[in-house]
Scaffold this motif. Structure first.
Motif, short mmCIF file in Angstrom:
data_model
loop_
_atom_site.label_atom_id
_atom_site.label_comp_id
_atom_site.label_asym_id
_atom_site.label_seq_id
_atom_site.Cartn_x
_atom_site.Cartn_y
_atom_site.Cartn_z
N LEU A 1 2.87 -8.35 -2.43
CA LEU A 1 2.46 -6.98 -1.31
C LEU A 1 4.44 -6.91 -1.40
O LEU A 1 4.62 -5.12 -1.58
CB LEU A 1 2.60 -7.42 -0.52
CG LEU A 1 0.67 -7.40 -0.22
CD1 LEU A 1 0.67 -8.06 0.89
CD2 LEU A 1 0.24 -6.21 -0.17
N GLN A 2 5.67 -7.54 -1.69
CA GLN A 2 6.03 -7.48 -1.28
C GLN A 2 6.93 -6.04 -2.52
O GLN A 2 8.03 -4.77 -2.95
CB GLN A 2 7.60 -8.07 -1.13
CG GLN A 2 9.08 -8.08 -0.97
CD GLN A 2 9.13 -7.26 0.29
OE1 GLN A 2 8.68 -8.02 1.25
NE2 GLN A 2 9.64 -6.08 1.26
N LYS A 3 6.54 -7.00 -3.94
CA LYS A 3 7.07 -5.76 -5.00
C LYS A 3 5.91 -4.62 -4.69
O LYS A 3 7.34 -3.49 -5.59
CB LYS A 3 6.34 -7.24 -5.84
CG LYS A 3 6.12 -5.87 -6.85
CD LYS A 3 7.91 -5.71 -8.08
CE LYS A 3 7.74 -5.28 -9.25
NZ LYS A 3 7.00 -4.17 -9.60
N TRP A 4 4.96 -4.23 -4.38
CA TRP A 4 4.07 -2.76 -4.75
C TRP A 4 5.24 -2.32 -3.43
O TRP A 4 4.87 -1.05 -4.05
CB TRP A 4 2.78 -3.13 -3.90
CG TRP A 4 2.01 -2.43 -3.89
CD1 TRP A 4 1.03 -1.74 -5.17
CD2 TRP A 4 2.40 -1.69 -2.98
NE1 TRP A 4 0.55 -0.26 -4.45
CE2 TRP A 4 0.86 -0.41 -3.21
CE3 TRP A 4 2.06 -0.96 -1.50
CZ2 TRP A 4 0.62 0.59 -1.89
CZ3 TRP A 4 2.00 -0.60 -0.20
CH2 TRP A 4 0.65 1.11 -1.43
N GLU A 5 5.36 -2.71 -2.54
CA GLU A 5 6.65 -2.26 -2.06
C GLU A 5 7.63 -1.33 -2.73
O GLU A 5 7.88 0.17 -2.38
CB GLU A 5 6.53 -2.91 -0.02
CG GLU A 5 7.14 -1.92 0.62
CD GLU A 5 7.08 -2.88 1.90
OE1 GLU A 5 7.21 -2.73 2.78
OE2 GLU A 5 8.90 -3.72 1.36
N TYR A 6 7.98 -2.05 -2.61
CA TYR A 6 9.70 -2.01 -3.05
C TYR A 6 8.83 -0.10 -4.79
O TYR A 6 9.99 0.45 -5.05
CB TYR A 6 10.37 -3.05 -4.70
CG TYR A 6 11.42 -4.17 -3.16
CD1 TYR A 6 11.11 -3.57 -2.38
CD2 TYR A 6 11.36 -5.08 -4.20
CE1 TYR A 6 12.60 -5.15 -1.05
CE2 TYR A 6 12.60 -5.95 -3.15
CZ TYR A 6 12.68 -5.73 -2.19
OH TYR A 6 13.19 -6.72 -1.26
N ASP A 7 7.87 -0.69 -5.62
CA ASP A 7 7.37 0.54 -6.27
C ASP A 7 6.87 1.23 -5.46
O ASP A 7 7.52 2.07 -6.08
CB ASP A 7 6.33 0.02 -6.47
CG ASP A 7 6.70 -1.46 -8.34
OD1 ASP A 7 7.64 -1.60 -8.11
OD2 ASP A 7 5.26 -1.97 -8.39
N GLN A 8 6.22 1.44 -4.64
CA GLN A 8 6.58 2.67 -2.92
C GLN A 8 7.79 3.60 -2.98
O GLN A 8 7.73 4.08 -2.56
CB GLN A 8 5.74 2.29 -2.54
CG GLN A 8 4.04 2.05 -2.96
CD GLN A 8 3.39 2.49 -4.02
OE1 GLN A 8 3.70 3.88 -3.88
NE2 GLN A 8 3.04 1.80 -4.80
N ALA A 9 9.70 2.46 -2.62
CA ALA A 9 10.00 4.00 -1.74
C ALA A 9 10.94 4.40 -2.37
O ALA A 9 10.11 5.00 -3.24
CB ALA A 9 11.03 2.07 -1.97
N MET A 10 10.89 5.26 -1.70
CA MET A 10 11.27 6.52 -2.02
C MET A 10 13.11 7.15 -2.11
O MET A 10 13.56 7.64 -2.28
CB MET A 10 11.03 7.91 -1.07
CG MET A 10 9.81 7.82 -0.53
SD MET A 10 8.91 8.06 -2.03
CE MET A 10 9.45 10.26 -1.95
N ILE B 1 2.69 -1.58 5.60
CA ILE B 1 2.60 -3.15 4.79
C ILE B 1 3.79 -3.79 5.27
O ILE B 1 3.12 -5.00 5.13
CB ILE B 1 2.82 -2.46 3.48
CG1 ILE B 1 1.95 -1.75 1.97
CG2 ILE B 1 3.63 -4.01 1.96
CD1 ILE B 1 0.30 -2.80 2.01
N PRO B 2 4.58 -3.89 5.12
CA PRO B 2 5.48 -5.02 6.42
C PRO B 2 4.82 -5.62 7.35
O PRO B 2 5.25 -6.59 8.38
CB PRO B 2 6.73 -3.48 7.04
CG PRO B 2 6.82 -2.40 6.68
CD PRO B 2 5.22 -1.86 6.08
N LEU B 3 3.79 -4.43 8.14
CA LEU B 3 2.93 -4.91 9.66
C LEU B 3 2.11 -6.38 8.69
O LEU B 3 2.28 -7.68 9.14
CB LEU B 3 2.18 -4.60 10.06
CG LEU B 3 0.97 -4.65 11.67
CD1 LEU B 3 2.25 -5.60 11.99
CD2 LEU B 3 0.50 -3.82 11.90
N LEU B 4 1.52 -6.02 7.52
CA LEU B 4 0.82 -7.15 7.19
C LEU B 4 1.16 -8.36 6.46
O LEU B 4 0.97 -9.18 6.36
CB LEU B 4 -0.05 -6.32 6.25
CG LEU B 4 -0.98 -7.30 4.93
CD1 LEU B 4 -1.86 -7.49 5.81
CD2 LEU B 4 -1.65 -5.79 3.68
N ASN B 5 2.52 -8.11 6.05
CA ASN B 5 3.16 -9.24 5.87
C ASN B 5 3.83 -10.07 6.73
O ASN B 5 3.52 -10.95 6.03
CB ASN B 5 4.32 -8.68 4.71
CG ASN B 5 4.60 -8.36 2.75
OD1 ASN B 5 3.74 -9.01 3.36
ND2 ASN B 5 5.05 -7.54 2.77
#
Length: 260
Positions: free
Chosen positions: A175-184, A128-132
């Protein structure tokens, strides 16, 4: 009244003080939401801030587009102010980068002298970071396309490329919000969690502000407020968006790639 100078003496306006009060209310509501899960105050503050912003923009559009108060001298001053504002924002992000680099190059004993700390499972920078990164760099290209189309009096192309930029800005935020939801990990998980969410979070806020800035200019563009020689609002939005692009590039290299 006729004036013998090229400057614009702004008339008294209630919007600065009202907007300040409403932003304070919104932030207090944000604290209430995070601590007590109470949304009422934040919704009220956000709504009132949006209303004040709209009427403030309306007044500025009237002054620049219909009353002709933005003379060459005034435009020069506004451009200088925008440059100084962006420089201040650059200094803010440099302080965050400095903190992140200090912690990563010399990890303290409290986090096991290891970077990232052992309890932290970082994001894969190639997902996701590369896509962003690709999305934001592409949006930088489309906003430049829009700007040059405006300079060439190609209004249709300018509107299309500006809308593409806005869509990519919204997509980035999703995508940034989705990434935050996946954070460990969370913001309270050592210096890494704090710096990750503060740096990427503040950048996300800047993306939302920049997208709103571009959306207002798209509406103005549709209403024929701009010409090839007079489009200060759009030019300022383009500068701000390029700043957002460059900051993300450094964030990606430092937080996602270097910090892994």
């Amino acid at each position: 009244m006729k004036k013998n100078h090229p400057f614009h003496l702004v008339t008294s306006s209630p919007w600065p003080i009202l907007t300040s009060i409403n932003i304070f209310t919104m932030l207090m509501g944000l604290i209430m939401w995070m601590t007590k899960k109470e949304l009422t105050l934040m919704i009220m503050g956000t709504s009132l801030t949006a209303i004040c912003s709209i009427v403030w923009w309306r007044d500025m559009m009237r002054e620049s587009t219909f009353q002709g108060n933005h003379t060459i001298k005034v435009i020069s001053g506004i451009k200088l102010g925008m440059i100084m504002f962006i420089i201040s924002e650059v200094m803010f992000f440099i302080s965050l980068f400095w903190s992140f680099l200090h912690s990563s190059l010399s990890p303290s004993i409290e986090i096991g002298m290891n970077w990232p700390p052992k309890s932290i499972k970082t994001f894969n920078p190639m997902e996701i970071p590369l896509l962003n990164t690709i999305i934001l760099l592409s949006s930088g290209a489309t906003i430049t396309w829009s700007h040059y189309s405006m300079l060439d009096n190609k209004l249709s192309k300018a509107k299309k490329s500006l809308m593409m930029t806005i869509i990519m800005g919204i997509y980035f935020t999703i995508l940034q919000k989705w990434e935050y939801d996946q954070a460990m990990f969370t913001i309270s998980d050592s210096i890494y969690g704090s710096m990750f969410f503060i740096s990427t979070g503040f950048h996300g806020i800047h993306v939302i502000i920049g997208t709103t800035f571009l959306l207002v200019n798209f509406i103005r563009m549709k209403n024929l407020h701009f010409s090839s020689t007079h489009h200060l609002g759009f030019e300022s939005a383009a500068w701000y968006w390029h700043f957002v692009d460059v900051v993300w590039l450094f964030l990606y290299l430092m937080v996602y790639w270097w910090g892994k």
